[in-house]
Structures are given as structure tokens and as C-alpha cells.
Design a protein around this motif. Structure first.
Motif, PDB file in Angstrom:
ATOM      1  N   ASP A 136      40.187 -19.699  24.009  1.00 28.32           N
ATOM      2  CA  ASP A 136      38.613 -20.284  24.177  1.00 28.32           C
ATOM      3  C   ASP A 136      37.565 -19.388  23.712  1.00 28.32           C
ATOM      4  O   ASP A 136      36.228 -20.484  23.074  1.00 28.32           O
ATOM      5  CB  ASP A 136      38.551 -20.606  25.730  1.00 28.32           C
ATOM      6  CG  ASP A 136      39.594 -21.093  26.398  1.00 28.32           C
ATOM      7  OD1 ASP A 136      40.183 -21.972  25.548  1.00 28.32           O
ATOM      8  OD2 ASP A 136      39.902 -21.572  27.335  1.00 28.32           O
ATOM      9  N   TYR A 137      37.621 -17.819  24.159  1.00 27.55           N
ATOM     10  CA  TYR A 137      36.095 -17.335  24.003  1.00 27.55           C
ATOM     11  C   TYR A 137      35.391 -16.980  22.480  1.00 27.55           C
ATOM     12  O   TYR A 137      34.754 -17.130  21.813  1.00 27.55           O
ATOM     13  CB  TYR A 137      36.037 -15.527  24.633  1.00 27.55           C
ATOM     14  CG  TYR A 137      37.338 -15.572  23.744  1.00 27.55           C
ATOM     15  CD1 TYR A 137      36.949 -14.352  22.500  1.00 27.55           C
ATOM     16  CD2 TYR A 137      38.914 -14.626  24.922  1.00 27.55           C
ATOM     17  CE1 TYR A 137      37.804 -13.086  22.027  1.00 27.55           C
ATOM     18  CE2 TYR A 137      39.718 -14.446  23.944  1.00 27.55           C
ATOM     19  CZ  TYR A 137      39.596 -13.568  22.998  1.00 27.55           C
ATOM     20  OH  TYR A 137      40.487 -13.004  22.807  1.00 27.55           O
ATOM     21  N   LEU A 138      36.547 -17.976  21.246  1.00 34.02           N
ATOM     22  CA  LEU A 138      36.195 -17.743  19.559  1.00 34.02           C
ATOM     23  C   LEU A 138      36.473 -19.135  19.406  1.00 34.02           C
ATOM     24  O   LEU A 138      36.854 -19.224  17.936  1.00 34.02           O
ATOM     25  CB  LEU A 138      37.785 -17.404  19.161  1.00 34.02           C
ATOM     26  CG  LEU A 138      38.303 -15.744  19.439  1.00 34.02           C
ATOM     27  CD1 LEU A 138      39.423 -14.982  18.758  1.00 34.02           C
ATOM     28  CD2 LEU A 138      37.244 -14.287  19.051  1.00 34.02           C
ATOM     29  N   GLY A 139      36.068 -19.965  20.495  1.00 37.20           N
ATOM     30  CA  GLY A 139      35.804 -21.540  19.954  1.00 37.20           C
ATOM     31  C   GLY A 139      36.294 -21.912  19.545  1.00 37.20           C
ATOM     32  O   GLY A 139      37.213 -23.040  18.672  1.00 37.20           O
ATOM     33  N   LYS A 140      37.983 -21.953  19.860  1.00 41.16           N
ATOM     34  CA  LYS A 140      39.408 -22.404  19.689  1.00 41.16           C
ATOM     35  C   LYS A 140      39.132 -22.900  18.141  1.00 41.16           C
ATOM     36  O   LYS A 140      39.069 -21.584  17.131  1.00 41.16           O
ATOM     37  CB  LYS A 140      39.241 -23.898  20.594  1.00 41.16           C
ATOM     38  CG  LYS A 140      40.205 -23.008  21.601  1.00 41.16           C
ATOM     39  CD  LYS A 140      40.190 -24.999  22.368  1.00 41.16           C
ATOM     40  CE  LYS A 140      40.883 -23.925  23.802  1.00 41.16           C
ATOM     41  NZ  LYS A 140      40.701 -25.460  24.554  1.00 41.16           N
ATOM     42  N   PHE A 141      39.282 -24.232  17.487  1.00 46.98           N
ATOM     43  CA  PHE A 141      39.450 -24.416  15.917  1.00 46.98           C
ATOM     44  C   PHE A 141      38.128 -24.489  15.716  1.00 46.98           C
ATOM     45  O   PHE A 141      37.660 -24.625  14.055  1.00 46.98           O
ATOM     46  CB  PHE A 141      40.391 -26.060  16.163  1.00 46.98           C
ATOM     47  CG  PHE A 141      41.906 -24.962  15.761  1.00 46.98           C
ATOM     48  CD1 PHE A 141      42.568 -24.392  14.592  1.00 46.98           C
ATOM     49  CD2 PHE A 141      43.026 -25.573  17.005  1.00 46.98           C
ATOM     50  CE1 PHE A 141      43.136 -23.998  14.673  1.00 46.98           C
ATOM     51  CE2 PHE A 141      44.267 -24.698  16.860  1.00 46.98           C
ATOM     52  CZ  PHE A 141      44.176 -24.454  15.693  1.00 46.98           C
ATOM     53  N   ASP A 142      37.049 -24.978  16.748  1.00 48.23           N
ATOM     54  CA  ASP A 142      35.701 -25.042  16.241  1.00 48.23           C
ATOM     55  C   ASP A 142      35.039 -23.520  16.097  1.00 48.23           C
ATOM     56  O   ASP A 142      33.833 -23.766  14.745  1.00 48.23           O
ATOM     57  CB  ASP A 142      35.035 -25.810  17.281  1.00 48.23           C
ATOM     58  CG  ASP A 142      35.228 -26.868  17.865  1.00 48.23           C
ATOM     59  OD1 ASP A 142      35.664 -27.567  16.635  1.00 48.23           O
ATOM     60  OD2 ASP A 142      35.099 -27.534  18.945  1.00 48.23           O
ATOM     61  N   GLY A 143      35.217 -22.868  16.069  1.00 46.98           N
ATOM     62  CA  GLY A 143      35.220 -20.922  15.958  1.00 46.98           C
ATOM     63  C   GLY A 143      33.674 -20.662  16.678  1.00 46.98           C
ATOM     64  O   GLY A 143      33.397 -21.781  17.853  1.00 46.98           O
ATOM     65  N   ILE A 144      32.843 -20.179  15.616  1.00 49.24           N
ATOM     66  CA  ILE A 144      31.933 -19.201  16.260  1.00 49.24           C
ATOM     67  C   ILE A 144      30.957 -19.512  15.070  1.00 49.24           C
ATOM     68  O   ILE A 144      31.108 -19.178  14.015  1.00 49.24           O
ATOM     69  CB  ILE A 144      32.033 -18.075  16.276  1.00 49.24           C
ATOM     70  CG1 ILE A 144      32.918 -17.674  17.243  1.00 49.24           C
ATOM     71  CG2 ILE A 144      30.724 -16.572  16.845  1.00 49.24           C
ATOM     72  CD1 ILE A 144      33.396 -15.889  17.190  1.00 49.24           C
ATOM     73  N   THR A 145      29.715 -20.655  15.882  1.00 47.55           N
ATOM     74  CA  THR A 145      28.535 -20.676  15.418  1.00 47.55           C
ATOM     75  C   THR A 145      27.170 -19.536  15.607  1.00 47.55           C
ATOM     76  O   THR A 145      27.133 -18.512  15.907  1.00 47.55           O
ATOM     77  CB  THR A 145      28.038 -22.112  14.798  1.00 47.55           C
ATOM     78  OG1 THR A 145      27.949 -21.856  16.421  1.00 47.55           O
ATOM     79  CG2 THR A 145      29.054 -22.536  14.397  1.00 47.55           C
ATOM     80  N   ALA A 146      26.071 -19.789  14.749  1.00 52.74           N
ATOM     81  CA  ALA A 146      25.091 -18.924  15.218  1.00 52.74           C
ATOM     82  C   ALA A 146      25.156 -17.540  15.084  1.00 52.74           C
ATOM     83  O   ALA A 146      24.571 -16.341  15.413  1.00 52.74           O
ATOM     84  CB  ALA A 146      24.401 -19.213  16.495  1.00 52.74           C
ATOM     85  N   ILE A 147      25.631 -16.832  14.047  1.00 56.81           N
ATOM     86  CA  ILE A 147      26.244 -15.716  13.188  1.00 56.81           C
ATOM     87  C   ILE A 147      25.075 -15.167  12.921  1.00 56.81           C
ATOM     88  O   ILE A 147      24.441 -15.684  11.915  1.00 56.81           O
ATOM     89  CB  ILE A 147      27.724 -15.678  12.878  1.00 56.81           C
ATOM     90  CG1 ILE A 147      28.768 -15.906  13.412  1.00 56.81           C
ATOM     91  CG2 ILE A 147      27.467 -13.728  12.855  1.00 56.81           C
ATOM     92  CD1 ILE A 147      30.161 -15.720  12.737  1.00 56.81           C
ATOM     93  N   PRO A 148      23.756 -14.263  13.335  1.00 61.87           N
ATOM     94  CA  PRO A 148      23.534 -13.320  12.789  1.00 61.87           C
ATOM     95  C   PRO A 148      23.700 -12.550  11.716  1.00 61.87           C
ATOM     96  O   PRO A 148      24.551 -12.481  11.260  1.00 61.87           O
ATOM     97  CB  PRO A 148      22.663 -12.065  13.668  1.00 61.87           C
ATOM     98  CG  PRO A 148      23.935 -11.822  14.815  1.00 61.87           C
ATOM     99  CD  PRO A 148      24.739 -13.224  14.841  1.00 61.87           C
ATOM    100  N   PRO A 149      22.619 -12.954  11.298  1.00 61.53           N
ATOM    101  CA  PRO A 149      22.503 -11.499   9.872  1.00 61.53           C
ATOM    102  C   PRO A 149      22.827 -10.411   9.604  1.00 61.53           C
ATOM    103  O   PRO A 149      22.314  -9.459  10.563  1.00 61.53           O
ATOM    104  CB  PRO A 149      21.199 -12.342   8.999  1.00 61.53           C
ATOM    105  CG  PRO A 149      20.093 -12.707   9.526  1.00 61.53           C
ATOM    106  CD  PRO A 149      20.854 -13.335  10.662  1.00 61.53           C
ATOM    107  N   ILE A 150      22.975 -10.013   8.255  1.00 57.43           N
ATOM    108  CA  ILE A 150      23.251  -8.555   8.538  1.00 57.43           C
ATOM    109  C   ILE A 150      22.200  -8.008   8.452  1.00 57.43           C
ATOM    110  O   ILE A 150      21.273  -8.631   7.724  1.00 57.43           O
ATOM    111  CB  ILE A 150      24.082  -8.166   7.050  1.00 57.43           C
ATOM    112  CG1 ILE A 150      25.736  -8.120   7.498  1.00 57.43           C
ATOM    113  CG2 ILE A 150      23.980  -6.237   7.062  1.00 57.43           C
ATOM    114  CD1 ILE A 150      26.237  -7.815   7.076  1.00 57.43           C
ATOM    115  N   ASN A 151      21.087  -6.657   9.172  1.00 58.64           N
ATOM    116  CA  ASN A 151      19.774  -5.969   8.669  1.00 58.64           C
ATOM    117  C   ASN A 151      20.238  -5.346   8.573  1.00 58.64           C
ATOM    118  O   ASN A 151      20.816  -4.321   8.616  1.00 58.64           O
ATOM    119  CB  ASN A 151      19.620  -6.165  10.123  1.00 58.64           C
ATOM    120  CG  ASN A 151      17.833  -5.870  10.357  1.00 58.64           C
ATOM    121  OD1 ASN A 151      17.800  -4.281  10.058  1.00 58.64           O
ATOM    122  ND2 ASN A 151      17.102  -5.934  10.230  1.00 58.64           N
TER     123      ASN A 151
END
Length: 613
Positions: A136-151
Motif C-alpha cells: 500500500d505505501y508504495l502505491g501498489k501497481f499505480d506506483g509513486i508519483t510527484a517524485i522531486p527532481p535531484i538537486n
């Protein structure tokens, strides 16, 4: 067994040249789509580099590298989106998680051989894919979105062009690091693993440790690729890390040339461009959409591997090599230190550890009542004898007498059923071969065990493994150079002892059988042995070579104080060499003592020489 060639300096330079040309795209006004393709080539190249190390060099096939890409991607994605942690700390966390996971999986699976290891990599690759998709905390098969870019230095790498240089910095640095690693003490062990663990163990190598190291390093490269992928895409889901992706990475490495570092980049370029081209052209030709590129690329893969089974790079190198000036070829094959050594100049090298000569009256090896049974067959039946310091003992007998079995009991390849084997007063019958090597046993094999695509010198240096201490990190950061110079001087010295110094930089598979046997002796000498175990060393040698070998072995015994136990069928060779003979027949000891007296023994004549007229 035909070995895949190991990476060459030319393949590294060519790979870096391709990488440099790709990096230049960032400074040329090219379409953004080209930059996107180049980014994916870089991401795939990192995983393929790991497969060159794992499959091409050490001979372990893995279909599950995509799962490690997923670990690196998900670790950083979760930490940066849920806890607001810097992506750079996410990179570190991903590497730590990957190392722990790879170590655990490797410990379970790397002891398997044949097709079982690839099947296990498929199993845990699928398992990790479904693990990502059901949390669940990995978003299941929908995954994770809105990941910030590398600074980086206060600049957000938000676009593909922004990430371009960072991705290719990783590719170039990892290529150079692996090149340094493969040309070191650790790299020689990796290459030796592909030839089987028996030879490596006899040189004192803890083979499981190095298999795990190669497995973990390949996983870390995949994890780095996953980290870069997550912050480039700004979203992750399990689809990118499934079994199909894992197979695709392996295909890239194989297409490019799984034995070459440059082949990893070449394979990634070819497959990425081919898939893109097929996805564009096939729907137009066929009039409908679908994954037809998989079918076409599969057919092309079969054709390519039939024409060039060692990959595109193997073909490229054989086209480029003849076109290069001779001075470039020579500069690739010899380092500056090596060139000076071949010209007869000597430098002051660091001194590596060396054993003191054993006192002449000391018992080096003592076999007491050794038994070995295979079911109802008694291959060795209660043998007892001794080998004293600086003495040469011959072990003879007709075929099937049990000589090789006894030899393997002494060297630690086989466990004794009962009895004792003492080395320098210490019972060693329960110790594995690598620990007996550490105590001072060196050996050769009845059937030559060399790494054909390694140079003669590097084959010898495998034997000197325990005399050095540099780590894989020292190899990557080049802090091992002084020790490497010392090892090479030892290697040249051992090759001089057997008359092979002039061919030090030829590949071992170019030597005659007689020279290969001499090379095995040189490799055993590199371990600085107290006891040298030689299994039919004169087989395949010409008459004058046998005479030279006799002189060499006597010199080693008399001048260096090395004790020698030799198994041999050539009676004339043995009689002119040994101080004592032990004769076996059907696993039993039928005679021992002075060679001249043993030769006149009626039992020996009947069993070994064919009976008395």
C-alpha cells in the motif's frame, strides 16, 4: 569449454568514446527526443555494465537485475515523497537496501550451478515485482508519483536535458571503475571463477565471498540506474521492473558483447535505437499497432548470435585492430611498468610476504592410514607415507590405482573416509583446499585448468592471491599500484623458473599443452608453497622439455627448499628425479622407498611394468 573474452583496454576506450560523443549531444542543438533516448541508453548501460561483471566475467547468469533497479527507484521515491528526504540520501538508502537484499539472495542462490541459478533469479525477480505491486505505501501497481527532481548545487535537475550529464557521469565513472577493478587482484579472481571454483580454491580463494561480491556490485549498479530513473521520470510503478525488463537488460549485454565493458554501452545503444525504430516503422508496414518489435528484435537477436556469438563488440574489435598502428596496439597490451620489465630494467618493488625455508629434516607431509570409499569401492585403502623437507617423492601406479584420489585427499578436494593427513605437524584432513593453500600447499591438475582468455602472467598471479591484501575498493581508486607491481615481479620470477617469461603477455590458450602444464607449475610457485603437488606435470612435454623440467624441479627442491609430491606415468622421468617412490595398486600401497629398489620389486614389476618375463 570456450570462455567469453574478458574486457580489453580497447573495449573500454571505445565505450568511453561512445559515451563522450553522447555527452556532446547536450551541447548541440538537437531535438529533445534525442536527449531522451540518450538518457535511457545511459540508464540501460549501467545495468548492462553490472551484467558484464556478473555474467561475462564471473559466468553467473541473472534475469533478475530489473528487480534491483526497482529497489533503487522505490527506495528514493518513497523517502523523498513521504519523508521529504534529499534524493542524494535516497541514493544511499537505495544502495544499502540493495546490498542487504542482494547479499541475502546471493547467499541462498549462488551455491547453485547449471540452470538452477538462472531459474532462481527469475523466481526472485518475479517475487520482488509483485512485492512492489502489492504494498500500500508504495502505491501498489499505480506506483509513486510527484517524485522531486535531484538537486545539484542548488539547481533542480527537472528536465531530461538537466539530467543528461549526471546520468552519463555515472556511466563513464562506473566504466572506468570496473576497468580498474578487472585489472586487479580482485578482478583476476572474478575471471578465475568462470573457469570453475576448483582451481580458484586451490589458490586460496574463498570463492563464495567473491561470487557474492560480484553479485552485490552488479546489483548496486542496477540500483544506481533505478535511482536516476525515478528522479528522471518523476514517477515509478512496478511495470518498469518486471521480468521482461530483466530479460531485456541481459539481451543488451549479450548483443553488445557480454565479455566487454564497451559492449555494455554498445548493446544499450543498439537495442534502444532498434526498438524505437521498430515501434515507429512496423505499425506503418503492418497497418496495425502491437508489440511486433519484440518478434522482430528476437529474430534479429538469433541471427546476430549465429553470426557473432560473442556480441557486436567482438566483431568491431576484430575490424578495428588490424587498422590500428602497431605502436597503439603495443601501448594497449603493455603498461609502462610491464614494458620496462620486459626490457630487462628492474625497479625497487614492495616486498610481499614469503615463507621461510623449512628445516631439512622436518616432516612436511604425513599420511597415516588414509581411506577413501565411494559406496562399496575402496579407492584408497589405508595408505601411509611421509614427505620430508626439500625432498621429492613420486607416487606411481597403473591406471585406476587410486593415485588421483589420494592426491585429491591430500590437497583437500575430497574428504577422507578415515585416517589422518598432517601438514607441518597439523592435522588438515578436515580443512578445505583454500585453507591448505594458505598453510603452504600448491598444486597443479591432471587436466589443465587455466583461464584461456587471460594472459600467461595474469594466470600466474591468481596463484599469488594470498600474498597480497589490496581490496576491491583499492582497485577502483587505484591505491593498489605498489602492491600490483610487487605481484607482477613475483609473476615474472615464477615464469622465469619454468622458462615462460617470453610469452608472459600472450593469452594462455595460445600455448601448447606442454607450455600450459609449465604455466600451472608457475602458478603454483606464485603461492610461495612449502609443498608442491604435481599431477602428471610431464604429460604432453617433449623429451628436452622433460629434461628441463627435471632440472627445474631439482633446483626448486635443493635451492628453495620446496618439498614435492609428484604423480606421474613416465617411469624414466620419475626415476631420474625423485628421492623416494610410493607405489599403489587397486588403492593399496604395495611398495615404497628408494627408487632403484622399488623398481626391482616383483610386485611393482607385475602391477606396473607388466610382469617378469
Amino acid at each position: 569449454m570456450k570462455l567469453t573474452p574478458i574486457s580489453t583496454p580497447l573495449s573500454v576506450r571505445f565505450g568511453l568514446t561512445i559515451s563522450t560523443l553522447i555527452v556532446l549531444l547536450n551541447f548541440i542543438p538537437v531535438p529533445e527526443f534525442w536527449i531522451t533516448l540518450a538518457n535511457y541508453v545511459g540508464l540501460y548501460s549501467l545495468v548492462a555494465l553490472g551484467l558484464v561483471l556478473l555474467t561475462g566475467v564471473t559466468g553467473m547468469t541473472s534475469f533478475g537485475q530489473a528487480a534491483f533497479v526497482g529497489l533503487g527507484a522505490y527506495a528514493s521515491a518513497y523517502l523523498s515523497t513521504t519523508w521529504g528526504i534529499s534524493p542524494w540520501l535516497g541514493l544511499l538508502a537505495g544502495i544499502v537496501i540493495t546490498v542487504i537484499t542482494a547479499y541475502a539472495l546471493g547467499w541462498i542462490t549462488l551455491g547453485l550451478s547449471g540452470h538452477f541459478l538462472p531459474l532462481c533469479t527469475i523466481a526472485w525477480g518475479i517475487s520482488l515485482f509483485y512485492l512492489f505491486g502489492n504494498m500500500d505505501y508504495l502505491g501498489k501497481f499505480d506506483g509513486i508519483t510527484a517524485i522531486p527532481p535531484i538537486n545539484f548545487l542548488g539547481i533542480d535537475l527537472a528536465s531530461g536535458r538537466d539530467n543528461f550529464v549526471l546520468i552519463w557521469f555515472f556511466v563513464v565513472w562506473c566504466t572506468v571503475a570496473l576497468h580498474h577493478l578487472l585489472n586487479s587482484r580482485t578482478g583476476r579472481v572474478f575471471k578465475a571463477l568462470k573457469g570453475g571454483v576448483l582451481m580458484a580454491e586451490s589458490c586460496g580463494v574463498e570463492t563464495m565471498k567473491y561470487k557474492l561480491l560480484a553479485f552485490v556490485l552488479a546489483a548496486v549498479l542496477a540500483s544506481m540506474s533505478g535511482w536516476l530513473y525515478a528522479h528522471l521520470q518523476r514517477a515509478v510503478n512496478p511495470t518498469a521492473f518486471n521480468l521482461t525488463a530483466g530479460i531485456g537488460y541481459l539481451i543488451m549485454a549479450v548483443i553488445g558483447g557480454v565479455g566487454y565493458l564497451g559492449g555494455a554501452v554498445v548493446g544499450a545503444v543498439l537495442i534502444t535505437l532498434l526498438n524505437n525504430w521498430l515501434q515507429n516503422i512496423l505499425p506503418t508496414l503492418l497497418g496495425q499497432s502491437g508489440n511486433y518489435e519484440v518478434i522482430v528484435s528476437g529474430v534479429l537477436l538469433i541471427v546476430l548470435l549465429q553470426k557473432s556469438p560473442q556480441g557486436v563488440w567482438y566483431w568491431v574489435e576484430h575490424v578495428i585492430n588490424p587498422l590500428l598502428p602497431q605502436w597503439i596496439v603495443n601501448s594497449r597490451s603493455l603498461s609502462s611498468t610491464t614494458s620496462r620489465l620486459l626490457k630487462g630494467e628492474r625497479e625497487e618493488f614492495a616486498r610481499l610476504s614469503q615463507r621461510s625455508i623449512t628445516k631439512q629434516d622436518r616432516v612436511v607431509l604425513k599420511v597415516v592410514g588414509a581411506h577413501k570409499s565411494f559406496g562399496g569401492l575402496k579407492a584408497v585403502n589405508g595408505l601411509s607415507f611421509e614427505v620430508h623437507a626439500s625432498r621429492i617423492v613420486g607416487l606411481i601406479g597403473p591406471n585406476g590405482a587410486g593415485k588421483s584420489t589420494l592426491f585429491n585427499l591430500i590437497s583437500g578436494v575430497l574428504p577422507v573416509s578415515s585416517g589422518r593427513i598432517e601438514f607441518l605437524g597439523q592435522e588438515v584432513q578436515k580443512l578445505p583446499a583454500r585453507l591448505r593453500s594458505k598453510l603452504g600447499m600448491g598444486r597443479t591438475f591432471q587436466h589443465v585448468r587455466l583461464i584461456g582468455q587471460m594472459t600467461v602472467l595474469d594466470n600466474v598471479l591468481i596463484g599469488a592471491h594470498l600474498r597480497a591484501r589490496s581490496s576491491w575498493l583499492g582497485a577502483i581508486f587505484r591505491t593498489n599500484q605498489k602492491e600490483e607491481s610487487a605481484l607482477r615481479e613475483i609473476g615474472y620470477s615464477c615464469l622465469r623458473d619454468v622458462g615462460l617469461e617470453e610469452v608472459a603477455h600472450q593469452n594462455a590458450n595460445t600455448l601448447s599443452l606442454g607450455q600450459q602444464r609449465l604455466l600451472e607449475i608457475a602458478r603454483a610457485l606464485a603461492s610461495d608453497p612449502i609443498l608442491l603437488l604435481l599431477d602428471e606435470p610431464a604429460a604432453g612435454l617433449r623429451h628436452f622439455e622433460k629434461e628441463e623440467l627435471q632440472v627445474t624441479l631439482k633446483r626448486l627442491s635443493e635451492d628453495q627448499g620446496i618439498s614435492i609430491l609428484i604423480v606421474e606415468h613416465d617411469m624414466d622421468f620419475v626415476m631420474g628425479l625423485v628421492d623416494e617412490l610410493v607405489v599403489m595398486d587397486f588403492g593399496n600401497q604395495i611398495a615404497s622407498g628408494d627408487p632403484a629398489k622399488v623398481r626391482e620389486n616383483p610386485l611393482v614389476i607385475e602391477a606396473y611394468l607388466g610382469g617378469i618375463e
